[in-house]
Motif scaffolding. Structure first.
Motif, PDB file in Angstrom:
ATOM      1  N   SER A  50       0.836  -1.203   0.000  1.00 16.64           N
ATOM      2  CA  SER A  50       0.000   0.000   0.000  1.00 16.64           C
ATOM      3  C   SER A  50       0.866   1.246   0.000  1.00 16.64           C
ATOM      4  O   SER A  50       1.831   1.347   0.755  1.00 16.64           O
ATOM      5  CB  SER A  50      -0.895   0.021   1.236  1.00 16.64           C
ATOM      6  N   CYS A  51       0.483   2.204  -0.814  1.00 18.65           N
ATOM      7  CA  CYS A  51       1.172   3.501  -0.780  1.00 18.65           C
ATOM      8  C   CYS A  51       0.737   4.253   0.469  1.00 18.65           C
ATOM      9  O   CYS A  51      -0.109   3.784   1.226  1.00 18.65           O
ATOM     10  CB  CYS A  51       0.856   4.305  -2.036  1.00 18.65           C
ATOM     11  N   THR A  52       1.271   5.443   0.658  1.00 23.28           N
ATOM     12  CA  THR A  52       1.000   6.233   1.856  1.00 23.28           C
ATOM     13  C   THR A  52      -0.473   6.614   1.966  1.00 23.28           C
ATOM     14  O   THR A  52      -1.069   6.545   3.049  1.00 23.28           O
ATOM     15  CB  THR A  52       1.859   7.515   1.808  1.00 23.28           C
ATOM     16  N   THR A  80      -3.162   1.923  -4.162  1.00 27.27           N
ATOM     17  CA  THR A  80      -2.471   3.178  -4.456  1.00 27.27           C
ATOM     18  C   THR A  80      -3.510   4.298  -4.403  1.00 27.27           C
ATOM     19  O   THR A  80      -4.612   4.154  -4.940  1.00 27.27           O
ATOM     20  CB  THR A  80      -1.723   3.058  -5.805  1.00 27.27           C
ATOM     21  N   GLY A  81      -3.159   5.367  -3.678  1.00 20.42           N
ATOM     22  CA  GLY A  81      -4.181   6.356  -3.336  1.00 20.42           C
ATOM     23  C   GLY A  81      -4.603   7.292  -4.446  1.00 20.42           C
ATOM     24  O   GLY A  81      -5.584   8.024  -4.310  1.00 20.42           O
ATOM     25  N   CYS A  82      -3.880   7.288  -5.559  1.00 25.12           N
ATOM     26  CA  CYS A  82      -4.234   8.172  -6.676  1.00 25.12           C
ATOM     27  C   CYS A  82      -3.530   7.657  -7.938  1.00 25.12           C
ATOM     28  O   CYS A  82      -2.702   6.740  -7.859  1.00 25.12           O
ATOM     29  CB  CYS A  82      -3.837   9.624  -6.366  1.00 25.12           C
ATOM     30  N   PRO A  83      -3.815   8.236  -9.088  1.00 24.67           N
ATOM     31  CA  PRO A  83      -3.242   7.684 -10.331  1.00 24.67           C
ATOM     32  C   PRO A  83      -1.712   7.806 -10.460  1.00 24.67           C
ATOM     33  O   PRO A  83      -1.146   7.257 -11.401  1.00 24.67           O
ATOM     34  CB  PRO A  83      -3.934   8.513 -11.427  1.00 24.67           C
ATOM     35  N   ASN A  84      -1.043   8.475  -9.502  1.00 18.61           N
ATOM     36  CA  ASN A  84       0.427   8.477  -9.575  1.00 18.61           C
ATOM     37  C   ASN A  84       0.990   7.062  -9.422  1.00 18.61           C
ATOM     38  O   ASN A  84       2.100   6.774  -9.833  1.00 18.61           O
ATOM     39  CB  ASN A  84       1.017   9.388  -8.498  1.00 18.61           C
ATOM     40  N   SER A  85       0.221   6.214  -8.796  1.00 15.65           N
ATOM     41  CA  SER A  85       0.530   4.785  -8.690  1.00 15.65           C
ATOM     42  C   SER A  85       1.848   4.451  -7.979  1.00 15.65           C
ATOM     43  O   SER A  85       2.580   3.549  -8.381  1.00 15.65           O
ATOM     44  CB  SER A  85       0.493   4.102 -10.064  1.00 15.65           C
ATOM     45  N   CYS A  86       2.099   5.164  -6.895  1.00 14.35           N
ATOM     46  CA  CYS A  86       3.270   4.829  -6.076  1.00 14.35           C
ATOM     47  C   CYS A  86       3.158   3.401  -5.537  1.00 14.35           C
ATOM     48  O   CYS A  86       4.152   2.733  -5.317  1.00 14.35           O
ATOM     49  CB  CYS A  86       3.390   5.798  -4.912  1.00 14.35           C
ATOM     50  N   GLY A  87       1.926   2.947  -5.314  1.00 18.71           N
ATOM     51  CA  GLY A  87       1.696   1.581  -4.838  1.00 18.71           C
ATOM     52  C   GLY A  87       1.644   0.577  -5.982  1.00 18.71           C
ATOM     53  O   GLY A  87       1.349  -0.590  -5.771  1.00 18.71           O
TER      54      GLY A  87
HETATM   55 FE1  SF4 Z   1      -0.303   7.290  -2.898  1.00 14.14          FE
HETATM   56 FE2  SF4 Z   1       1.608   8.363  -4.370  1.00 14.14          FE
HETATM   57 FE3  SF4 Z   1      -0.909   9.141  -4.753  1.00 14.14          FE
HETATM   58 FE4  SF4 Z   1       0.356   9.856  -2.553  1.00 14.14          FE
HETATM   59  S1  SF4 Z   1       0.947  10.435  -4.647  1.00 14.14           S
HETATM   60  S2  SF4 Z   1      -1.703   8.968  -2.665  1.00 14.14           S
HETATM   61  S3  SF4 Z   1       1.630   8.098  -2.138  1.00 14.14           S
HETATM   62  S4  SF4 Z   1      -0.121   7.120  -5.130  1.00 14.14           S
END
Ligand code: SF4
Ligand code: SRM
Length: 585
Positions: free
Chosen positions: A459-461, A501-508
């Motif tokens: 899981s990302c942050t 992953t909390g948003c489309p940046n997809s860090c997770g």
């Molecule tokens: Fe998760 Fe990265 Fe989006 Fe922050 S920027 S919510 S860490 S995917």
């Protein structure tokens, strides 16, 4: 000739240069050579500088006005001024506080915990020692332990939370003592260098990635002290080095990756293929392209230098959404990129090889077992390693202290972090296996034999701390995991990899998971609520492929999400329902 507004920007830049040279020259910084203060900006070709000044990319302008590498000094200056009571954090210009300080690894969490910082370290190959972990804990102990904690990241790295800027100088001093770096871990810099977490201990590995990951880190960050040469890239840059021809380091979603092939050089070491242009981002997701060059180990640093210089000098800078390395690879084509790299290598007499046209990789699936959890044999006789799960990657300070003790007692103090946000204790003597398995922390929270869903959870942050997050991820992912594990069994599967992953940046990294849950808007009873888009079918490893959309806009509350997940787990992952959802409500 520049236009009127451009010459204003130039004047500003000139003034800044003067004020920079008046700034105290930190002994530790490589950017100080005599009295001259070099910054990332100074390394850009004139043409690139000119097009930045004439262009409309706000972030590039911000970097031109004051280069991010200056954060290495700003951080000390701000820290001192805050301590002396000469300013409040609110007085710091937001461009410095929220953006430039990320060049020094300090991420202000303005939206969620204003005035406190997340610090991202650089831990090449994910290796950390008990004394280092304990030193970090000691530092975090000065804060509210509800806020201060560690996260293992998807780049086998550590982030620390809850830190105040006034303490930055002390913290940097502490890091210096511990020989850990944090400069250049955010914004337009090269991120933590990923390597194989079982390097040097797995009997099946083809290449031990440790030394090269450390050497790359030293080259890029000047032993953690900051290297302006690579501090003004068009965007972030990810590098990985694998220990097997099979991708175990997420190399296919890195900008530059070296994977060994089963063909040895004259020193008996494997040659490496070079992959470029992998990424996940809101606009574009791409599996990296094979450049079709082989290099020996001794050429990896020079190839990296060449690629970084090419990216820095020619990378696209007009739009943040189209600046990652892939856009230059695509603009030039892989043939030109290859030719450009070869030209630079040849100029410096660096060895490279055309791959053999009839080369077929030996069966490399045998080289690597996917699961890193539990007790596993090492290459060294009488030694084993133990892989343990860290639920959603989060570790409290108390747990980290206990972990440091366990590492001292059983693995000579060494800990290895993985891109799945877990850890490995290497080099455990076979005679003490029973004792290590009896450790309460490893039986319970950081289990070495978790159930299939916790086993594969990442899981990302998420929005708890990340201002870009559309949904809360870590707590929710753990709750859902617990519910699902009460409801279904997996008779034929050891692991199902679910990435949040909390948003489309997809860090997770939702697109490389069996099931990827990405924060997205959803509607419930006509109202906007927190939701997820669901991806399925992603995998790296032997035949890399990105996951595709299964369902969109599913509300995140469990009444909606649980049935969708159960259906998905039944139809695609062999789950057998053992209880109904109603029975646990
Ligand atoms: Fe998760 Fe990265 Fe989006 Fe922050 S920027 S919510 S860490 S995917
Ligand atoms: Fe990430 C931005 C967290 C790995 C793609 N990422 C952010 C920021 C810094 C946003 C911010 O300022 O708040 C997040 C910090 C939140 C916080 O408080 O922790 C953040 N990214 C993370 C971490 C911690 C997720 C995790 O829980 O593990 C990972 C840190 C890795 C490290 O140690 O350096 C992390 N981020 C990734 C990855 C995965 C990877 O590297 O394999 C990706 C996708 C792969 C890639 O980059 O190609 C990723 N992060 C992004 C992006 C989108 C990049 C793009 O090209 O568009 C952003 C936003 C941006 O850069 O504009 C971003």
């Amino acid at each position: 000739m520049f236009s009127k507004s451009v010459s204003l920007a130039e004047r500003k830049a000139a003034l800044l240069k003067i004020s920079r040279s008046l700034l105290m020259c930190l002994e530790s910084s490589s950017s100080c050579k005599g009295t001259t203060q070099y910054t990332g900006w100074d390394f850009l070709p004139e043409q690139t500088k000119q097009s930045i000044l004439e262009g409309s990319n706000k972030m590039e302008k911000l970097k031109a006005e004051k280069d991010g590498s200056l954060a290495w000094q700003d951080i000390h200056n701000y820290s001192r001024m805050l301590r002396e009571g000469n300013m409040n954090w609110e007085d710091i210009p937001p461009e410095d506080l929220d953006i430039r300080l990320k060049w020094a690894g300090f991420f202000h969490r303005r939206k969620k915990v204003p005035g406190t910082f997340m610090i991202r370290l650089r831990l090449p190959n994910g290796i950390i020692w008990s004394h280092q972990l304990r030193g970090l804990c000691h530092f975090l102990r000065r804060y509210d332990l509800q806020q201060a904690c560690f996260d293992i990241t998807t780049r086998q790295n550590l982030q620390l939370r809850g830190i105040k800027l006034e303490d930055a100088s002390f913290f940097l001093e502490e890091l210096n003592q511990l020989r850990i770096g944090c400069f250049q871990s955010g914004m337009d810099n090269v991120r933590n260098i990923v390597g194989s977490p079982v390097a040097g201990i797995d009997p099946n590995e083809l290449y031990d990635t440790r030394s090269i990951c450390f050497a790359l880190n030293e080259m890029i960050s000047n032993k953690g002290k900051g290297k302006p040469d690579y501090a003004n890239l068009p965007r972030k840059f990810n590098i990985a080095v694998g220990g097997y021809p099979v991708d175990t380091v997420h190399g296919h979603i890195n900008d530059l990756t070296f994977l060994p092939v089963t063909k040895l050089d004259h020193l008996g070491k494997p040659l490496f293929k070079i992959l470029v242009g992998g990424l996940l981002s809101p606009k574009r997701n791409e599996i990296s392209h094979n450049l079709d060059i082989w290099v020996p180990e001794g050429s990896i640093l020079e190839v990296t230098r060449a690629v970084l210089e090419i990216y820095r000098d020619f990378g696209l800078r007009n739009s943040r959404a189209q600046s990652r390395f892939i856009f230059l690879v695509e603009k030039w084509g892989t043939e030109r990129m290859k030719a450009e790299i070869i030209q630079r290598l040849s100029r410096n007499n660096i060895e490279w090889i055309e791959p053999e046209s009839d080369f077929t990789e030996n069966d490399c699936s045998k080289l690597y077992s996917e699961s890193l959890l539990g007790i596993q044999s090492q290459r060294q006789e009488n030694k084993v390693f133990l892989g343990c799960v860290v639920p959603a990657g989060r570790i409290s300070v108390g747990e980290a202290e206990d972990l440091a003790d366990i590492a001292d007692n059983f693995s000579n103090g060494e800990l290895r972090l993985t891109v799945s946000q877990n850890f490995i204790l290497p080099n455990i003597d076979k005679t003490v296996v029973e004792r290590v398995l009896e450790q309460p922390l490893l039986q319970d929270k950081f289990s070495y034999k978790p159930k299939p869903l916790l086993r594969g959870l990442v899981s990302c942050t998420g929005s708890q701390f990340c201002g870009l997050g559309l949904i809360e991820t870590k707590n929710r992912s753990l709750q859902l995991c617990k519910i699902l594990e009460e409801l279904v069994d997996f008779p034929d599967k050891e692991t199902v990899r679910i990435h949040w992953t909390g948003c489309p940046n997809s860090c997770g990294q939702a697109q490389i998971a069996d099931i990827g849950l990405m924060g997205a808007p959803a509607k419930k009873n006509g109202k906007l609520v927190e939701g997820v888009d669901i991806y399925i079918g992603g995998t790296l490893g032997e035949n890399p492929v990105l996951g595709t959309i299964y369902r969109k806009g599913i509300p995140c509350d469990f009444a909606h999400l649980v049935p969708v997940m159960i259906e998905l787990l039944q139809t695609h992952f062999g789950a057998k329902v053992k209880r109904s959802q109603e029975s646990i409500n």
